[in-house]
Design a protein around this motif. Structure first.
Motif, PDB file in Angstrom:
ATOM      1  N   PRO A 125      42.973 -31.032 -13.389  1.00 61.34           N
ATOM      2  CA  PRO A 125      43.332 -32.418 -13.716  1.00 61.34           C
ATOM      3  C   PRO A 125      42.304 -33.158 -14.565  1.00 61.34           C
ATOM      4  N   ASP A 126      41.046 -32.732 -14.537  1.00 63.31           N
ATOM      5  CA  ASP A 126      40.006 -33.434 -15.282  1.00 63.31           C
ATOM      6  C   ASP A 126      39.741 -32.823 -16.653  1.00 63.31           C
ATOM      7  N   ALA A 127      40.481 -31.787 -16.999  1.00 65.24           N
ATOM      8  CA  ALA A 127      40.223 -31.083 -18.257  1.00 65.24           C
ATOM      9  C   ALA A 127      41.251 -31.464 -19.316  1.00 65.24           C
ATOM     10  N   LEU A 128      40.860 -31.231 -20.552  1.00 60.87           N
ATOM     11  CA  LEU A 128      41.761 -31.372 -21.694  1.00 60.87           C
ATOM     12  C   LEU A 128      42.005 -29.975 -22.245  1.00 60.87           C
ATOM     13  N   LEU A 129      43.269 -29.593 -22.381  1.00 62.42           N
ATOM     14  CA  LEU A 129      43.622 -28.285 -22.920  1.00 62.42           C
ATOM     15  C   LEU A 129      43.985 -28.426 -24.391  1.00 62.42           C
ATOM     16  N   LEU A 130      43.488 -27.508 -25.208  1.00 65.46           N
ATOM     17  CA  LEU A 130      43.798 -27.507 -26.641  1.00 65.46           C
ATOM     18  C   LEU A 130      44.369 -26.145 -27.007  1.00 65.46           C
ATOM     19  N   ALA A 131      45.613 -26.147 -27.512  1.00 70.20           N
ATOM     20  CA  ALA A 131      46.298 -24.909 -27.864  1.00 70.20           C
ATOM     21  C   ALA A 131      46.278 -24.710 -29.375  1.00 70.20           C
ATOM     22  N   ASP A 132      45.963 -23.487 -29.786  1.00 70.93           N
ATOM     23  CA  ASP A 132      45.946 -23.141 -31.207  1.00 70.93           C
ATOM     24  C   ASP A 132      47.372 -23.251 -31.754  1.00 70.93           C
ATOM     25  N   PRO A 133      47.616 -24.147 -32.704  1.00 69.29           N
ATOM     26  CA  PRO A 133      48.992 -24.342 -33.201  1.00 69.29           C
ATOM     27  C   PRO A 133      49.575 -23.100 -33.860  1.00 69.29           C
ATOM     28  N   ARG A 134      48.723 -22.245 -34.435  1.00 72.56           N
ATOM     29  CA  ARG A 134      49.230 -21.022 -35.057  1.00 72.56           C
ATOM     30  C   ARG A 134      49.824 -20.100 -34.012  1.00 72.56           C
ATOM     31  N   ALA A 135      49.148 -19.977 -32.880  1.00 77.12           N
ATOM     32  CA  ALA A 135      49.652 -19.119 -31.801  1.00 77.12           C
ATOM     33  C   ALA A 135      50.917 -19.707 -31.190  1.00 77.12           C
ATOM     34  N   VAL A 136      50.930 -21.026 -31.008  1.00 80.13           N
ATOM     35  CA  VAL A 136      52.106 -21.678 -30.430  1.00 80.13           C
ATOM     36  C   VAL A 136      53.309 -21.517 -31.355  1.00 80.13           C
ATOM     37  N   ARG A 137      53.085 -21.668 -32.654  1.00 83.18           N
ATOM     38  CA  ARG A 137      54.171 -21.521 -33.623  1.00 83.18           C
ATOM     39  C   ARG A 137      54.722 -20.094 -33.618  1.00 83.18           C
ATOM     40  N   SER A 138      53.832 -19.102 -33.627  1.00 84.47           N
ATOM     41  CA  SER A 138      54.272 -17.706 -33.613  1.00 84.47           C
ATOM     42  C   SER A 138      55.047 -17.389 -32.343  1.00 84.47           C
ATOM     43  N   GLN A 139      54.561 -17.914 -31.227  1.00 80.84           N
ATOM     44  CA  GLN A 139      55.234 -17.673 -29.956  1.00 80.84           C
ATOM     45  C   GLN A 139      56.614 -18.317 -29.940  1.00 80.84           C
ATOM     46  N   THR A 140      56.730 -19.516 -30.484  1.00 80.40           N
ATOM     47  CA  THR A 140      58.016 -20.213 -30.529  1.00 80.40           C
ATOM     48  C   THR A 140      59.015 -19.467 -31.403  1.00 80.40           C
ATOM     49  N   ILE A 141      58.545 -18.945 -32.531  1.00 84.13           N
ATOM     50  CA  ILE A 141      59.427 -18.189 -33.421  1.00 84.13           C
ATOM     51  C   ILE A 141      59.955 -16.940 -32.726  1.00 84.13           C
ATOM     52  N   GLU A 142      59.061 -16.212 -32.056  1.00 83.18           N
ATOM     53  CA  GLU A 142      59.476 -14.993 -31.358  1.00 83.18           C
ATOM     54  C   GLU A 142      60.404 -15.311 -30.198  1.00 83.18           C
ATOM     55  N   LEU A 143      60.117 -16.405 -29.498  1.00 83.02           N
ATOM     56  CA  LEU A 143      60.972 -16.817 -28.382  1.00 83.02           C
ATOM     57  C   LEU A 143      62.372 -17.162 -28.886  1.00 83.02           C
ATOM     58  N   THR A 144      62.452 -17.861 -29.997  1.00 83.85           N
ATOM     59  CA  THR A 144      63.743 -18.225 -30.581  1.00 83.85           C
ATOM     60  C   THR A 144      64.517 -16.981 -31.014  1.00 83.85           C
ATOM     61  N   ARG A 145      63.802 -16.018 -31.592  1.00 81.70           N
ATOM     62  CA  ARG A 145      64.451 -14.775 -32.040  1.00 81.70           C
ATOM     63  C   ARG A 145      65.063 -14.022 -30.865  1.00 81.70           C
ATOM     64  N   LEU A 146      64.323 -13.922 -29.773  1.00 83.72           N
ATOM     65  CA  LEU A 146      64.830 -13.194 -28.615  1.00 83.72           C
ATOM     66  C   LEU A 146      65.989 -13.922 -27.948  1.00 83.72           C
ATOM     67  N   ARG A 147      65.921 -15.239 -27.911  1.00 82.75           N
ATOM     68  CA  ARG A 147      67.021 -16.003 -27.321  1.00 82.75           C
ATOM     69  C   ARG A 147      68.299 -15.830 -28.143  1.00 82.75           C
ATOM     70  N   GLU A 148      68.139 -15.839 -29.457  1.00 85.56           N
ATOM     71  CA  GLU A 148      69.299 -15.625 -30.316  1.00 85.56           C
ATOM     72  C   GLU A 148      69.870 -14.219 -30.113  1.00 85.56           C
ATOM     73  N   LYS A 149      69.001 -13.266 -29.940  1.00 83.60           N
ATOM     74  CA  LYS A 149      69.438 -11.893 -29.714  1.00 83.60           C
ATOM     75  C   LYS A 149      70.192 -11.771 -28.396  1.00 83.60           C
ATOM     76  N   ARG A 150      69.722 -12.491 -27.375  1.00 83.02           N
ATOM     77  CA  ARG A 150      70.395 -12.463 -26.076  1.00 83.02           C
ATOM     78  C   ARG A 150      71.796 -13.058 -26.171  1.00 83.02           C
ATOM     79  N   LYS A 151      71.941 -14.085 -27.009  1.00 75.98           N
ATOM     80  CA  LYS A 151      73.259 -14.712 -27.168  1.00 75.98           C
ATOM     81  C   LYS A 151      74.257 -13.755 -27.805  1.00 75.98           C
ATOM     82  N   GLN A 152      73.738 -12.879 -28.650  1.00 85.23           N
ATOM     83  CA  GLN A 152      74.604 -11.922 -29.339  1.00 85.23           C
ATOM     84  C   GLN A 152      74.578 -10.599 -28.571  1.00 85.23           C
ATOM     85  N   ALA A 153      75.264 -10.583 -27.441  1.00 94.15           N
ATOM     86  CA  ALA A 153      75.197  -9.449 -26.526  1.00 94.15           C
ATOM     87  C   ALA A 153      75.669  -8.149 -27.153  1.00 94.15           C
ATOM     88  N   TRP A 154      76.498  -8.241 -28.180  1.00 93.46           N
ATOM     89  CA  TRP A 154      77.024  -7.026 -28.798  1.00 93.46           C
ATOM     90  C   TRP A 154      75.931  -6.178 -29.450  1.00 93.46           C
TER      91      TRP A 154
END
Length: 267
Positions: A125-154
């Motif tokens: 609770p007393d700390a400040l967390l700082l996330a590298d935006p490059r890593a967050v962006r890459s992770q979001t892109i990969e997460l979106t890709r996998l979610r889209e793939k899951r939607k297309q079950a075929w």
């Protein structure tokens, strides 16, 4: 160099992270604002240093400096001006390089505070967390890709075996949470150290101006002890040598042929 804050993976790897700024009453946020404020003052002193080096009459160069958006480009311009004015093999230029290195090292935390993503977690609770935006962006892109793939079950029916589907499911569950390796934990001690480093940088940059042009105490019977050292280049060097970051930067950057670790005043 200043010690680095630790990755979250080494502090609390299973923390429940929210990439959103902490509440305004978080002490770490107040300390972070001091880091930003001191860094802005260092930037201001660096711009004044350029005036000292090239002269106030060089309005075109000063205007160009102000128009540069990148701090890295501004520092390159400042280095080039100092090298041309002071001479690349002079003691003055070596002291300048050490002073500039102090400023660069000390401002690394400001860069993260200004450009990385702020976060928090209940476990710290007393700390400040700082996330590298490059890593967050890459992770979001990969997460979106996998979610889209899951939607297309075929896709799993036509071209994906069961093992690959399990791997995708595993990656999807892993990507749901922020990457703890890409998040730095800034506690009070880390921010205090950043503040101290910027304080040294501010002293070094401001003092170097008087190293080039000592203050004139002519007619002053007894100068204020707090600023008396600014009356001579030797006095300014003694003050600079009292700063740990300056000593370390000068020792690393000194000429290997020079047997002395301590800079001497110009002739």
């Amino acid at each position: 160099d200043l010690a680095m804050p630790k990755p979250l993976s080494r502090v609390r790897s299973n923390a429940n992270v929210s990439l959103w700024p902490p509440t305004s009453n978080n002490v770490a946020c107040v300390m972070a604002s001091w880091v930003v404020a001191l860094s802005a003052q260092v930037d201001h002193e660096l711009s004044l240093l350029l005036v000292r080096i090239i002269g106030a009459s060089e309005r075109a160069a000063l205007a160009m400096f102000d128009e540069l958006d990148s701090q890295r480009t501004q520092l390159r311009l400042l280095k080039a001006a100092a090298k041309a004015k002071l001479g690349g093999d002079t003691e003055q230029y070596r002291v300048f390089q050490a002073v500039l290195k102090v400023a660069e090292v000390a401002q690394a935390d400001r860069h993260r505070l200004a450009h990385w993503i702020w976060g928090q977690c209940p476990e710290l609770p007393d700390a400040l967390l700082l996330a590298d935006p490059r890593a967050v962006r890459s992770q979001t892109i990969e997460l979106t890709r996998l979610r889209e793939k899951r939607k297309q079950a075929w896709l799993y029916v036509l071209g994906t075996d069961e093992e690959e589907k399990k791997q995708d499911d595993f990656l999807l569950s892993k990507l749901e949470a922020p990457d703890a390796d890409a998040i730095l934990v800034y506690g009070h001690a880390d921010l205090q150290q950043a503040i101290r480093g910027l304080g040294e940088a501010l002293t070094a940059v401001a003092s170097f101006q008087h190293y080039l042009e000592p203050m004139d105490f002519t007619g002053v019977e007894k100068p204020d002890p707090a600023i008396a050292h600014l009356g001579t280049s030797d006095g300014v060097l003694r003050r600079l040598n009292s700063l740990r970051l300056f000593r370390e930067a000068f020792d690393r950057g000194k000429d290997s042929k020079d047997p002395s670790n301590t800079p001497q005043s110009p002739p």
